[in-house]
Write a protein that holds these residues in place. Sequence first.
Motif, PDB file in Angstrom:
ATOM      1  N   HIS A  19       0.814  -1.215   0.000  1.00  0.00           N
ATOM      2  CA  HIS A  19       0.000   0.000   0.000  1.00  0.00           C
ATOM      3  C   HIS A  19       0.853   1.273   0.000  1.00  0.00           C
ATOM      4  CE1 HIS A  19      -2.920  -3.107   1.331  1.00  0.00           C
ATOM      5  NE2 HIS A  19      -3.620  -2.501   0.398  1.00  0.00           N
ATOM      6  N   GLY A  20       2.165   1.091  -0.222  1.00  0.00           N
ATOM      7  CA  GLY A  20       3.038   2.245  -0.471  1.00  0.00           C
ATOM      8  C   GLY A  20       3.445   3.046   0.750  1.00  0.00           C
ATOM      9  N   GLY A  21       3.365   2.445   1.936  1.00  0.00           N
ATOM     10  CA  GLY A  21       3.761   3.164   3.149  1.00  0.00           C
ATOM     11  C   GLY A  21       5.179   2.827   3.571  1.00  0.00           C
ATOM     12  N   THR A  22       5.558   3.296   4.762  1.00  0.00           N
ATOM     13  CA  THR A  22       6.897   3.035   5.294  1.00  0.00           C
ATOM     14  C   THR A  22       6.789   2.239   6.582  1.00  0.00           C
ATOM     15  OG1 THR A  22       7.831   5.022   4.307  1.00  0.00           O
ATOM     16  CG2 THR A  22       8.987   4.150   6.218  1.00  0.00           C
ATOM     17  N   LEU A  23       7.527   1.134   6.648  1.00  0.00           N
ATOM     18  CA  LEU A  23       7.552   0.345   7.871  1.00  0.00           C
ATOM     19  C   LEU A  23       8.540   0.983   8.845  1.00  0.00           C
ATOM     20  CD1 LEU A  23       7.373  -3.360   8.478  1.00  0.00           C
ATOM     21  CD2 LEU A  23       9.388  -2.241   9.361  1.00  0.00           C
ATOM     22  N   VAL A  24       8.051   1.269  10.045  1.00  0.00           N
ATOM     23  CA  VAL A  24       8.924   1.809  11.092  1.00  0.00           C
ATOM     24  C   VAL A  24       9.153   0.690  12.105  1.00  0.00           C
ATOM     25  CG1 VAL A  24       9.149   3.549  12.894  1.00  0.00           C
ATOM     26  CG2 VAL A  24       7.925   4.101  10.764  1.00  0.00           C
ATOM     27  N   PRO A  25      10.374   0.132  12.139  1.00  0.00           N
ATOM     28  CA  PRO A  25      10.579  -1.019  13.016  1.00  0.00           C
ATOM     29  C   PRO A  25      10.773  -0.607  14.471  1.00  0.00           C
ATOM     30  CG  PRO A  25      12.611  -0.479  11.848  1.00  0.00           C
ATOM     31  CD  PRO A  25      11.578   0.504  11.395  1.00  0.00           C
ATOM     32  N   TYR A  26      10.220  -1.369  15.400  1.00  0.00           N
ATOM     33  CA  TYR A  26      10.658  -1.259  16.797  1.00  0.00           C
ATOM     34  C   TYR A  26      11.074  -2.665  17.210  1.00  0.00           C
ATOM     35  CZ  TYR A  26       5.946  -2.945  18.250  1.00  0.00           C
ATOM     36  OH  TYR A  26       4.795  -3.676  18.427  1.00  0.00           O
ATOM     37  N   TYR A  27      12.185  -2.754  17.946  1.00  0.00           N
ATOM     38  CA  TYR A  27      12.748  -4.067  18.251  1.00  0.00           C
ATOM     39  C   TYR A  27      12.243  -4.610  19.581  1.00  0.00           C
ATOM     40  CZ  TYR A  27      15.854  -3.673  14.277  1.00  0.00           C
ATOM     41  OH  TYR A  27      16.346  -3.578  12.994  1.00  0.00           O
ATOM     42  N   LEU A  28      11.803  -5.878  19.554  1.00  0.00           N
ATOM     43  CA  LEU A  28      11.446  -6.558  20.793  1.00  0.00           C
ATOM     44  C   LEU A  28      12.747  -6.980  21.469  1.00  0.00           C
ATOM     45  CD1 LEU A  28       8.557  -8.797  19.393  1.00  0.00           C
ATOM     46  CD2 LEU A  28       8.335  -6.635  20.634  1.00  0.00           C
ATOM     47  N   ASP A  29      12.741  -7.023  22.802  1.00  0.00           N
ATOM     48  CA  ASP A  29      13.962  -7.317  23.547  1.00  0.00           C
ATOM     49  C   ASP A  29      14.069  -8.802  23.882  1.00  0.00           C
ATOM     50  OD1 ASP A  29      16.182  -7.337  25.120  1.00  0.00           O
ATOM     51  OD2 ASP A  29      15.310  -6.172  26.775  1.00  0.00           O
ATOM     52  N   GLU A  30      14.935  -9.476  23.138  1.00  0.00           N
ATOM     53  CA  GLU A  30      15.065 -10.931  23.309  1.00  0.00           C
ATOM     54  C   GLU A  30      15.500 -11.296  24.731  1.00  0.00           C
ATOM     55  OE1 GLU A  30      16.775 -14.782  20.862  1.00  0.00           O
ATOM     56  OE2 GLU A  30      17.468 -12.787  20.293  1.00  0.00           O
ATOM     57  N   ALA A  31      16.347 -10.430  25.327  1.00  0.00           N
ATOM     58  CA  ALA A  31      16.898 -10.714  26.658  1.00  0.00           C
ATOM     59  C   ALA A  31      15.819 -10.748  27.730  1.00  0.00           C
ATOM     60  CB  ALA A  31      17.961  -9.681  27.013  1.00  0.00           C
ATOM     61  N   THR A  32      14.716 -10.016  27.524  1.00  0.00           N
ATOM     62  CA  THR A  32      13.640 -10.035  28.522  1.00  0.00           C
ATOM     63  C   THR A  32      12.457 -10.871  28.007  1.00  0.00           C
ATOM     64  OG1 THR A  32      12.662  -8.010  27.621  1.00  0.00           O
ATOM     65  CG2 THR A  32      14.248  -7.733  29.409  1.00  0.00           C
ATOM     66  N   GLY A  33      12.766 -11.940  27.259  1.00  0.00           N
ATOM     67  CA  GLY A  33      11.692 -12.812  26.754  1.00  0.00           C
ATOM     68  C   GLY A  33      10.860 -12.112  25.699  1.00  0.00           C
ATOM     69  N   TRP A  34      11.513 -11.372  24.798  1.00  0.00           N
ATOM     70  CA  TRP A  34      10.850 -10.631  23.720  1.00  0.00           C
ATOM     71  C   TRP A  34       9.918  -9.548  24.276  1.00  0.00           C
ATOM     72  CZ3 TRP A  34      13.546 -11.294  19.635  1.00  0.00           C
ATOM     73  CH2 TRP A  34      14.102 -12.545  19.335  1.00  0.00           C
ATOM     74  N   GLY A  35      10.421  -8.818  25.268  1.00  0.00           N
ATOM     75  CA  GLY A  35       9.634  -7.736  25.866  1.00  0.00           C
ATOM     76  C   GLY A  35       9.444  -6.579  24.902  1.00  0.00           C
ATOM     77  N   LEU A  36       8.337  -5.852  25.082  1.00  0.00           N
ATOM     78  CA  LEU A  36       8.048  -4.680  24.256  1.00  0.00           C
ATOM     79  C   LEU A  36       8.219  -3.453  25.146  1.00  0.00           C
ATOM     80  CD1 LEU A  36       4.795  -4.261  22.083  1.00  0.00           C
ATOM     81  CD2 LEU A  36       6.277  -2.429  22.832  1.00  0.00           C
ATOM     82  N   GLU A  37       9.304  -2.737  24.951  1.00  0.00           N
ATOM     83  CA  GLU A  37       9.591  -1.573  25.798  1.00  0.00           C
ATOM     84  C   GLU A  37       8.965  -0.323  25.200  1.00  0.00           C
ATOM     85  OE1 GLU A  37      11.153  -2.116  28.600  1.00  0.00           O
ATOM     86  OE2 GLU A  37      11.610  -4.202  28.078  1.00  0.00           O
ATOM     87  N   VAL A  38       8.183   0.404  26.021  1.00  0.00           N
ATOM     88  CA  VAL A  38       7.580   1.646  25.534  1.00  0.00           C
ATOM     89  C   VAL A  38       8.672   2.662  25.184  1.00  0.00           C
ATOM     90  CG1 VAL A  38       6.041   3.576  26.116  1.00  0.00           C
ATOM     91  CG2 VAL A  38       5.385   1.243  26.694  1.00  0.00           C
ATOM     92  N   SER A  39       9.804   2.614  25.907  1.00  0.00           N
ATOM     93  CA  SER A  39      10.918   3.530  25.608  1.00  0.00           C
ATOM     94  C   SER A  39      11.437   3.315  24.181  1.00  0.00           C
ATOM     95  CB  SER A  39      12.053   3.332  26.610  1.00  0.00           C
ATOM     96  OG  SER A  39      12.467   1.975  26.610  1.00  0.00           O
TER      97      SER A  39
END
Length: 397
Positions: free
Chosen positions: A99-119
């Motif tokens: 659809h012609g957009g841009t993917l903005v990646p945010y990385y999950l933290d493997e060290a904390t069991g693939w945690g999603l940090e709001v920071s």
Amino acid sequence: MHHLGADAIERAWQILDQIPGRATGAYSHSQGIKGLRDTIAAGIEARDGFPADPNDIFLTDGASPAVHMMMQLLIRSEKDGILCPIPQYPLYSASIALHGGTLVPYYLDEATGWGLEVSELKKQLEDTKSKGITPRAVVVINPGNPTGQVLAEDNQRGIVEFCKQEGLILLADEVYQENVYVPEKKFHSFKKVARSMGYGEKDVSIVSFQSVSKGYYGECGKRGGYMEVTGFGPEIREQIYKVASVNLCSNISGQILASLVMSPPKVGDESYESYYAEKDGILSSLMRRAKTLEDAFNNLEGVTCNKAEGAMYLFPCIRLPEKAIKAAEAAKTAPDNFYCRRLLNATGIVFVPGSGFGQIPGTWHFRCTILPQEDKIPAVVSRLTEFHKSFMEEFRD
């Protein structure tokens, strides 16, 4: 042949009565059959403890078309960005590209069991804006694919708060909601979390995706699913409805299945005991398979694997010898792909290389499903272990 409970027959008649002209071959309303949407809304309400509106539900041919529909509506040009987890199920990167957009990646933290940090979300958001890209939405996959984590409720609250503050739409991929394998984790829908924080329709926009392809029923070829769209004004709703109408309607058997998934037999129904025994049997078997495979990976030289809390996958990290990386370069392929191809040729076991999902540069992973029949797992583990030993020997530096 299963003995059909009176409740099952009764339910079949109920469904037929809701279908225009009792014909499963007829078109329905663009959003899906009204009676089925009522059933789904009641199921969401029972799950969350907060009201759901059948008019917020759009039935689709599996969750994927619903994702495409939202991307089509959200993306105006490559100046629009969608925040996506990395690693992610490639439907999202593909749909954003399509659809012609841009993917903005945010990385999950493997060290904390693939945690999603709001920071990490904040950091990527600022970075995106500085490049002149307008962030439109955040995709969250919970439970995670390919990573198998289940978000904790306080983590979810932080994500909702972030979307609220930044005016972003939350695209919640919740198709693995029935697949949670650790007693200490529970699935909470993002809508439920937002409502329990006191946020209503006017405060935050959430789209939740659900599918009949996952859970313990796994009817993926039937192409049934829906999205629940909340927190959008009437003009935007009108546009979503228009896009849905372009496809006329989703297939009727998929619609029926989606309603069944969200309204399983209740205590007191004739089918309840046998239904529950079967559901429980499948889910506890998946839990045992996940644990067996996780332990097997952690026993391999150079491989570490986080716990599968939910979904149906493990995403182990593999440290490949320099010599293997060089051999992959010579074969003009990514090192994880090189490993997976060698494994397939030697054993017939199929893993998907992590490079298909995205990973932190310089790290290598693969995704393994926990779906082979339970009695086949020991053989898979022994073939894998044997292959891995000889692979490491061959490429030892």
